[in-house]
Enzyme design. Structure first.
Site, PDB file in Angstrom:
ATOM      1  N   HIS A  21       5.988  43.612  40.051  1.00  0.00           N
ATOM      2  CA  HIS A  21       6.498  42.264  39.758  1.00  0.00           C
ATOM      3  C   HIS A  21       5.402  41.314  40.209  1.00  0.00           C
ATOM      4  O   HIS A  21       5.247  41.039  41.401  1.00  0.00           O
ATOM      5  CB  HIS A  21       7.794  41.998  40.530  1.00  0.00           C
ATOM      6  N   GLU A  71       8.351  48.539  36.939  1.00  0.00           N
ATOM      7  CA  GLU A  71       9.180  47.335  36.707  1.00  0.00           C
ATOM      8  C   GLU A  71       8.297  46.144  36.349  1.00  0.00           C
ATOM      9  O   GLU A  71       8.542  45.020  36.799  1.00  0.00           O
ATOM     10  CB  GLU A  71      10.028  47.016  37.947  1.00  0.00           C
ATOM     11  N   GLU A 120      12.589  50.984  47.558  1.00  0.00           N
ATOM     12  CA  GLU A 120      12.341  49.844  48.466  1.00  0.00           C
ATOM     13  C   GLU A 120      12.718  50.102  49.921  1.00  0.00           C
ATOM     14  O   GLU A 120      13.379  49.282  50.561  1.00  0.00           O
ATOM     15  CB  GLU A 120      13.080  48.599  47.944  1.00  0.00           C
ATOM     16  N   ASN A 155       9.934  54.553  44.900  1.00  0.00           N
ATOM     17  CA  ASN A 155       9.643  53.333  44.132  1.00  0.00           C
ATOM     18  C   ASN A 155       9.677  52.108  45.045  1.00  0.00           C
ATOM     19  O   ASN A 155      10.576  51.979  45.870  1.00  0.00           O
ATOM     20  CB  ASN A 155      10.732  53.194  43.048  1.00  0.00           C
ATOM     21  N   ASP A 192       6.546  42.968  35.336  1.00  0.00           N
ATOM     22  CA  ASP A 192       6.702  41.642  34.739  1.00  0.00           C
ATOM     23  C   ASP A 192       5.715  40.722  35.442  1.00  0.00           C
ATOM     24  O   ASP A 192       5.305  40.987  36.581  1.00  0.00           O
ATOM     25  CB  ASP A 192       8.145  41.101  34.769  1.00  0.00           C
TER      26      ASP A 192
HETATM   27  O1  9MR Z   1      17.046  43.207  37.309  1.00  0.00           O
HETATM   28  C1  9MR Z   1      18.058  43.529  38.242  1.00  0.00           C
HETATM   29  C2  9MR Z   1      19.078  42.409  38.303  1.00  0.00           C
HETATM   30  O2  9MR Z   1      19.807  42.372  37.092  1.00  0.00           O
HETATM   31  C3  9MR Z   1      20.018  42.602  39.473  1.00  0.00           C
HETATM   32  O3  9MR Z   1      20.851  41.477  39.588  1.00  0.00           O
HETATM   33  C4  9MR Z   1      19.210  42.791  40.734  1.00  0.00           C
HETATM   34  C5  9MR Z   1      20.136  42.993  41.904  1.00  0.00           C
HETATM   35  O4  9MR Z   1      19.502  43.417  43.043  1.00  0.00           O
HETATM   36  O5  9MR Z   1      18.345  43.913  40.588  1.00  0.00           O
HETATM   37  C6  9MR Z   1      17.402  43.709  39.600  1.00  0.00           C
HETATM   38  O6  9MR Z   1      16.516  44.814  39.529  1.00  0.00           O
HETATM   39  C7  9MR Z   1      15.723  45.063  40.679  1.00  0.00           C
HETATM   40  C8  9MR Z   1      15.465  46.546  40.736  1.00  0.00           C
HETATM   41  O7  9MR Z   1      16.666  47.261  40.695  1.00  0.00           O
HETATM   42  C9  9MR Z   1      14.659  46.929  41.966  1.00  0.00           C
HETATM   43  N1  9MR Z   1      13.447  46.153  42.078  1.00  0.00           N
HETATM   44  C10 9MR Z   1      13.593  44.727  41.920  1.00  0.00           C
HETATM   45  C11 9MR Z   1      14.353  44.393  40.645  1.00  0.00           C
HETATM   46  C12 9MR Z   1      14.400  42.904  40.419  1.00  0.00           C
HETATM   47  O8  9MR Z   1      15.123  42.266  41.416  1.00  0.00           O
END
Ligand code: 9MR
Length: 443
Positions: free
Chosen positions: A238, A265, A160, A202, A267
């Site tokens: 997402h 990722e 990101e 990513n 969903d």
């Molecule tokens: O799913 C993850 C969640 O449990 C955490 O609280 C969050 C914190 O930033 O990160 C989520 O995973 C993220 C991933 O690492 C990067 N892309 C977005 C995902 C969803 O927020």
């Protein structure tokens, strides 16, 4: 029809010999369809993975669905910077190691997420800047990639780093302020630490052709033209209630740069379109030969960071949703291009393929072993090295010989594979690895 299907078709015809031929073929088609996401994806030379929260590995329903359906995992949080280096120079791998051993025990591959990101940094790093932060970040990449060396299929080296909105430029962050070259420095450090892992960039909101994905595209093109080591791009996906019409075309334009692409990722917002969108994503990956696999960001709706979006493939009780059926049907449909790096398994036995990272005078070979329809208790991969080439170092297998015809046999944890399951080993060599053609035999 591939070999496995042909074999099953023949068996079905034999046992249903009294039926009319047309009826037998109908039955055989149904019987040959894969019945889990992982096995069906493996038949198409791909993996199907889930993000795992290791705290849930003691939940029976969760583990039952995870182990039955998925052949790849990624840590939802346990391999991030705040988890792995909570204090500077003090590393903690408990959660990540737990996930890797679960994956090994169940024949799953592991995606690594993520080495550097503006999010989930430990407090000490959030407070740093300039050259101190740069060296701390690169040290983090080196230490973590070294710890997991040989066990990660693909690392999200950087996550990101591009800005939302129309500019197509980088996101402001403490890492970005250390200099625009922080991303390539991270990729070079990751390659040096784990030469066998595929190295990915990513991001999210890059799921169609837009300013942000074009910014990433330009960076990847620049990296490949200058020899910065990058092997893959992850598209988080997402998604809301729609999917960009150029989703597949976007994957394809990155693949055409010579990198793999992965859905990392996935969903999707619940609603009338959820099942269709899941099916569309799956078909897009299958249609792009360098799309090597799909990961959904959690197992059941209640495991998802998206809460009431009910964005995943299983309901909170672990039951399959319509979206699941849509994905499975897409995986089982015919007429798609297999990934070049992971061929479909043959009947019984096993198959192997190799991907190379080469430089002048040396190479690293990553070998993917895929079990056939009977699974394996053990496997041996044989290949003949070109003249002048020799094996100097092997991981996740035992080599017999180092020049000429070399045989690689499973180690204790990766010999037993279920039908269609995939494992990897690797070796480093001197000389050239060009033209390596592995053959696999199973016991
Ligand atoms: O799913 C993850 C969640 O449990 C955490 O609280 C969050 C914190 O930033 O990160 C989520 O995973 C993220 C991933 O690492 C990067 N892309 C977005 C995902 C969803 O927020």
């Amino acid at each position: 029809m591939n070999h496995a299907r042909a074999l099953r078709a023949a068996v079905t015809i034999a046992v249903t010999g009294v039926l009319a031929a047309g009826m037998a073929m109908t039955l055989s088609t149904a019987a040959s369809a894969g019945t889990t996401l992982g096995a069906s994806a493996a038949e198409k030379g791909r993996y199907f993975g889930a993000a795992v929260a290791t705290g849930k590995l003691s939940d029976n329903t969760y583990v039952t669905v995870l182990n039955r359906e998925f052949n790849s995992v990624v840590a939802e949080n346990e391999m991030k910077w705040d988890a792995t280096e909570p204090q500077q120079g003090r590393f903690s791998y408990t959660g990540g190691d737990r996930l890797v051993s679960h994956a090994r025990a169940n024949g799953m591959s592991v995606r690594g997420h993520t080495l550097l990101w503006h999010g989930q940094q430990p407090g000490w790093a959030q407070g740093m800047s300039g050259s101190a932060l740069r060296s701390a970040a690169i040290n983090h990449v080196t230490q973590v990639a070294t710890h997991f060396r040989g066990q990660i299929y693909a690392w999200d080296v950087v996550n990101e780093a591009f800005a939302d909105g129309g500019g197509g430029g980088r996101r402001d962050s403490n890492l970005q302020r250390t200099g625009n070259d922080w991303i390539e420095a991270a990729f070079r450090a990751a390659r040096a630490a784990d030469p066998g892992a595929k190295l990915c960039y990513n991001d999210y909101n890059t799921d169609g052709i837009n300013a942000k994905s074009t910014g990433v595209y330009n960076m990847v093109r620049d990296f490949t033209s200058r020899g910065v080591p990058i092997d893959c791009v992850g598209f988080q996906s997402h998604l809301g209630t729609t999917i960009p019409g150029d989703y597949q075309a976007n994957l394809q334009r990155f693949a055409d740069l010579g990198v793999d692409v992965q859905i990392t990722e996935l969903d999707v917002m619940t609603g009338g379109n959820q099942a269709n969108i899941y099916g569309t994503v799956t078909r897009a990956c299958l249609a792009v030969s360098r799309c090597t696999g799909i990961t959904v960001w959690g197992v059941r709706d209640c495991d998802s960071w998206r809460g009431s979006d009910n964005a995943l493939l299983f309901d909170c009780g672990g039951n399959k949703k319509a979206a699941y059926t849509s994905v499975l049907n897409a995986l089982n449909a015919g007429g798609t291009t297999p990934s070049p790096t992971t061929p479909p398994p043959g009947p019984g036995g096993c198959s192997a393929s190799v991907s190379l990272n080469s430089w002048t005078g040396g190479f690293v070979a990553t070998v993917t072993v895929t079990a056939g329809s009977s699974g394996t208790n053990g496997w041996t991969v044989s290949m003949t090295l070109p003249g002048g080439a020799s094996v100097t170092n092997t991981w996740s297998a035992t080599a017999s010989g180092s020049t000429g015809a070399v045989r690689f046999t499973n180690v204790d944890y990766n010999g037993r594979l279920g039908a269609g399951q995939v494992t990897e080993f690797g070796f480093q060599g001197n000389g050239s690895g060009a033209g390596l053609t592995p053959t696999c035999s199973a016991s």
